[in-house]
Design a protein around this motif. Structure first.
Motif, short mmCIF file in Angstrom:
data_model
loop_
_atom_site.label_atom_id
_atom_site.label_comp_id
_atom_site.label_asym_id
_atom_site.label_seq_id
_atom_site.Cartn_x
_atom_site.Cartn_y
_atom_site.Cartn_z
N GLU A 88 0.83 -1.21 0.00
CA GLU A 88 0.00 0.00 0.00
C GLU A 88 0.86 1.26 0.00
O GLU A 88 0.56 2.23 -0.71
CB GLU A 88 -0.92 0.00 1.22
CG GLU A 88 -1.83 1.22 1.29
CD GLU A 88 -2.78 1.17 2.47
OE1 GLU A 88 -3.78 0.43 2.38
OE2 GLU A 88 -2.52 1.86 3.48
N ILE A 89 1.95 1.24 0.78
CA ILE A 89 2.84 2.41 0.84
C ILE A 89 3.45 2.69 -0.52
O ILE A 89 3.53 3.85 -0.97
CB ILE A 89 3.93 2.19 1.91
CG1 ILE A 89 3.31 2.20 3.31
CG2 ILE A 89 5.03 3.26 1.80
CD1 ILE A 89 4.25 1.77 4.40
N SER A 229 4.26 5.61 9.92
CA SER A 229 5.04 5.45 11.14
C SER A 229 6.15 4.43 10.88
O SER A 229 5.88 3.33 10.40
CB SER A 229 4.11 4.98 12.26
OG SER A 229 4.81 4.45 13.34
N ILE A 230 7.40 4.80 11.18
CA ILE A 230 8.55 3.90 10.96
C ILE A 230 9.17 3.60 12.31
O ILE A 230 9.78 4.46 12.95
CB ILE A 230 9.58 4.54 10.01
CG1 ILE A 230 8.89 4.97 8.70
CG2 ILE A 230 10.72 3.57 9.72
CD1 ILE A 230 9.78 5.76 7.77
N ILE A 234 7.09 -4.09 16.46
CA ILE A 234 5.90 -4.68 15.86
C ILE A 234 4.65 -4.20 16.57
O ILE A 234 3.60 -4.00 15.96
CB ILE A 234 5.99 -6.22 15.91
CG1 ILE A 234 7.18 -6.71 15.07
CG2 ILE A 234 4.71 -6.87 15.40
CD1 ILE A 234 7.48 -8.18 15.20
N ALA A 235 4.75 -3.96 17.87
CA ALA A 235 3.58 -3.52 18.65
C ALA A 235 3.06 -2.17 18.18
O ALA A 235 1.89 -1.84 18.41
CB ALA A 235 3.93 -3.46 20.13
N LYS A 236 3.89 -1.38 17.52
CA LYS A 236 3.42 -0.10 17.00
C LYS A 236 2.41 -0.28 15.88
O LYS A 236 1.60 0.61 15.61
CB LYS A 236 4.61 0.74 16.52
CG LYS A 236 5.45 1.33 17.65
CD LYS A 236 4.68 2.38 18.43
CE LYS A 236 5.55 3.00 19.52
NZ LYS A 236 4.79 4.00 20.32
N LYS A 237 2.45 -1.43 15.19
CA LYS A 237 1.42 -1.72 14.19
C LYS A 237 0.07 -1.89 14.88
O LYS A 237 -0.96 -1.47 14.36
CB LYS A 237 1.80 -2.97 13.39
CG LYS A 237 3.07 -2.79 12.56
CD LYS A 237 3.36 -4.01 11.69
CE LYS A 237 4.64 -3.79 10.87
NZ LYS A 237 4.92 -4.90 9.95
N TYR A 238 0.10 -2.52 16.03
CA TYR A 238 -1.11 -2.65 16.85
C TYR A 238 -1.59 -1.28 17.30
O TYR A 238 -2.77 -0.95 17.18
CB TYR A 238 -0.81 -3.55 18.06
CG TYR A 238 -1.88 -3.54 19.11
CD1 TYR A 238 -2.97 -4.41 19.03
CD2 TYR A 238 -1.82 -2.67 20.20
CE1 TYR A 238 -3.96 -4.42 20.00
CE2 TYR A 238 -2.82 -2.67 21.17
CZ TYR A 238 -3.88 -3.54 21.07
OH TYR A 238 -4.86 -3.52 22.02
N ALA A 255 -0.29 3.95 8.24
CA ALA A 255 0.48 2.72 8.04
C ALA A 255 1.68 2.72 8.97
O ALA A 255 2.20 3.77 9.33
CB ALA A 255 0.95 2.61 6.58
N THR A 256 2.10 1.53 9.35
CA THR A 256 3.28 1.37 10.20
C THR A 256 4.19 0.31 9.60
O THR A 256 3.72 -0.79 9.26
CB THR A 256 2.90 0.97 11.63
OG1 THR A 256 2.03 1.97 12.19
CG2 THR A 256 4.14 0.84 12.51
N ILE A 257 5.47 0.65 9.47
CA ILE A 257 6.47 -0.33 9.07
C ILE A 257 7.59 -0.31 10.11
O ILE A 257 7.68 0.60 10.93
CB ILE A 257 7.05 -0.06 7.66
CG1 ILE A 257 7.72 1.33 7.61
CG2 ILE A 257 5.96 -0.18 6.61
CD1 ILE A 257 8.45 1.60 6.30
N ASN A 258 8.42 -1.35 10.08
CA ASN A 258 9.54 -1.38 11.01
C ASN A 258 10.87 -1.18 10.29
O ASN A 258 10.91 -0.96 9.08
CB ASN A 258 9.53 -2.68 11.83
CG ASN A 258 9.55 -3.92 10.97
OD1 ASN A 258 10.27 -3.99 9.98
ND2 ASN A 258 8.75 -4.92 11.33
N THR A 259 11.94 -1.23 11.06
CA THR A 259 13.27 -0.96 10.51
C THR A 259 13.62 -1.91 9.38
O THR A 259 14.18 -1.50 8.34
CB THR A 259 14.33 -1.07 11.62
OG1 THR A 259 13.94 -0.24 12.74
CG2 THR A 259 15.70 -0.62 11.12
N ARG A 260 13.29 -3.19 9.54
CA ARG A 260 13.58 -4.17 8.49
C ARG A 260 12.85 -3.83 7.20
O ARG A 260 13.40 -3.96 6.10
CB ARG A 260 13.19 -5.57 8.96
CG ARG A 260 14.01 -6.12 10.12
CD ARG A 260 13.66 -7.58 10.39
NE ARG A 260 12.29 -7.77 10.82
CZ ARG A 260 11.89 -7.83 12.08
NH1 ARG A 260 12.78 -7.69 13.05
NH2 ARG A 260 10.62 -8.04 12.40
N GLU A 261 11.60 -3.42 7.33
CA GLU A 261 10.80 -3.10 6.14
C GLU A 261 11.31 -1.84 5.44
O GLU A 261 11.28 -1.75 4.21
CB GLU A 261 9.33 -2.95 6.53
CG GLU A 261 8.68 -4.27 6.93
CD GLU A 261 7.29 -4.09 7.48
OE1 GLU A 261 6.32 -4.51 6.82
OE2 GLU A 261 7.15 -3.50 8.57
#
Length: 417
Positions: A88-89, A229-230, A234-238, A255-261
């Motif tokens: 989506e991003i 949100s970067i 993982i809990a930040k997606k929640y 939308a939220t992604i993490n460092t790996r993404e």
């Protein structure tokens, strides 16, 4: 399903759904070898053996705090993320009618470099900002800005509680930045809700600011703003899906992604990360202080809040802003902070939810001596979050340990009758 930086992800982009109904981390039964490492690190016990072969799974999704420590600890890669907004991003970045805003957390800039060959903990904030612009983000509004806002809000609230100026909000005051900790408290210690700071987390504040103040300052229709949100988490997606994050009149975090993404996006775009010049975030919601940067470490929120509290309560400036006594990498750390013209402020910092439970039990029993308690779900803080790059050396060490466990289990298992 796609593999990103050694972790499998399930591509979907949930919106107006109950976040408690989503499995943000899941166990692939075909890959699980039954070593029990996930169960060992799980702070709530929701990952357990689900059959006679010791294959593990999440037995109570509502009680999972989505920290992802099981994922980063699995030596065979059997645990994967159940939510990814990447597709989506990418589409939003291509859309000329969408204003895409990136909101990176403090800890991301200390983990991202590992995905590009840098030593663990290398600061790459300047290159991260440059990469985000190369990816096509219209604005970089840094979560460190909102971390400073959090300090002002949470520190002021603490001062009011210590002075007895706030009814119905007792001491000790708990921090409220970490979504894993908040879900843990809501699930297992709901009676302590009045002790939680009333402040949103930094990213929750920034999401609302982006579609109000940010939209106004950039003369942008908030309906066109898409916030990303970067996080190291993982809990930040929640957290991004929580229903209360609609206070701006819009979904504050789209939308939220993490460092790996983020590393995956950079690599897929063919960006030579290590060759990028250092750049700054955009100024409207991008400037910050050193207090914001230390949010990523266990004890960092406490230290930053105490800096404000010390000066507000005493009327004096700190000769040295570093309050190292509250910095914690593991376990529980306590300290008595002497504040001139006021007295002693008693504080505690818990790294990891198993340690947090000990402090919560004290508060519930009415035996807590503290004024202020900081809780971080992940051991050592956000820098060790479930969305950070995997450390190959740690994974290899766990693999060797797990092989030994498995061999021992099969040697001692009784034969079937």
């Amino acid at each position: 399903m796609q593999q990103i930086e050694g972790i499998m992800y399930q591509s979907n982009a949930p919106k107006d759904v109950d976040p408690d109904s989503i499995l943000f981390v899941q166990v692939d039964a075909d890959k699980c070898e039954g070593c029990g490492e996930c169960n060992y690190v799980c702070p709530t016990g929701v990952i357990q053996s689900i059959n006679d072969d010791d294959i593990h799974g999440v037995v109570d999704p509502a009680a999972c705090v989505n920290c992802g420590q099981c994922l980063t600890s699995c030596p065979v890669g059997a645990i994967y993320e159940g939510v990814s907004y990447l597709d989506e991003i990418v589409e939003k970045l291509k859309d000329p009618d969408t204003v895409v805003v990136s909101m990176p957390a403090p800890a991301v800039r200390y983990g991202l470099g590992e995905c590009f060959g840098a030593p663990t903990g290398t600061y790459v904030g300047g290159k991260m900002h440059a990469a985000l612009r190369e990816l096509g983000f219209d604005y970089i509004w840094d979560t460190e800005f909102a971390a400073d806002v959090t300090i002002m809000e949470e520190g002021t609230e603490l001062i009011q509680r210590v002075k007895g100026e706030v009814d119905g909000h007792p001491l000790p005051q708990f921090t409220s930045c970490c979504p894993g900790w908040i879900k843990f408290a809501e699930t297992f210690y709901p009676d302590l809700a009045p002790n939680l700071s009333t402040c949103k987390s930094p990213i929750a504040m920034l999401g609302a600011l982006a579609k109000t103040y940010g939209a106004k300052e950039t003369k942008t229709d908030p309906k066109k703003i898409y916030t990303v949100s970067i996080m190291p988490c993982i809990a930040k997606k929640y957290e991004g899906l929580r229903p209360e994050l609609n206070q701006s009149g819009f979904r504050d975090i789209d939308a939220t992604i993490n460092t790996r993404e983020l590393a995956y996006l950079i690599k897929e775009a063919g960006i030579e990360f290590n060759s990028l010049p250092d750049q700054d975030p955009d100024p409207i919601l991008g400037e910050s202080t050193g207090a914001a940067t230390i949010f990523g470490n266990s004890g960092g929120v406490m230290e930053a809040a105490l800096r404000l509290g010390y000066e507000a309560l005493s009327g004096n400036k700190l000769d040295n802003p570093e309050i190292k006594v509250v910095r914690a990498h593991e376990g529980i750390k306590t300290a008595d902070i002497e504040v001139p013209n006021f007295g002693t402020v008693k504080v505690a910092v818990a790294s990891g939810l198993k340690n947090a439970a000990k402090l919560c039990d004290e508060v519930r029993a009415g035996k807590s001596p503290y004024h202020f308690i900081e809780i971080m779900t992940c051991p050592g803080g956000c820098v060790n979050g479930g969305g950070q790059p995997l450390d190959p050396e740690i994974q290899a060490s766990m693999f060797r340990s797990t092989v030994a466990k498995i061999n021992k289990r099969f040697r001692t298992r009784k034969p079937q009758a």
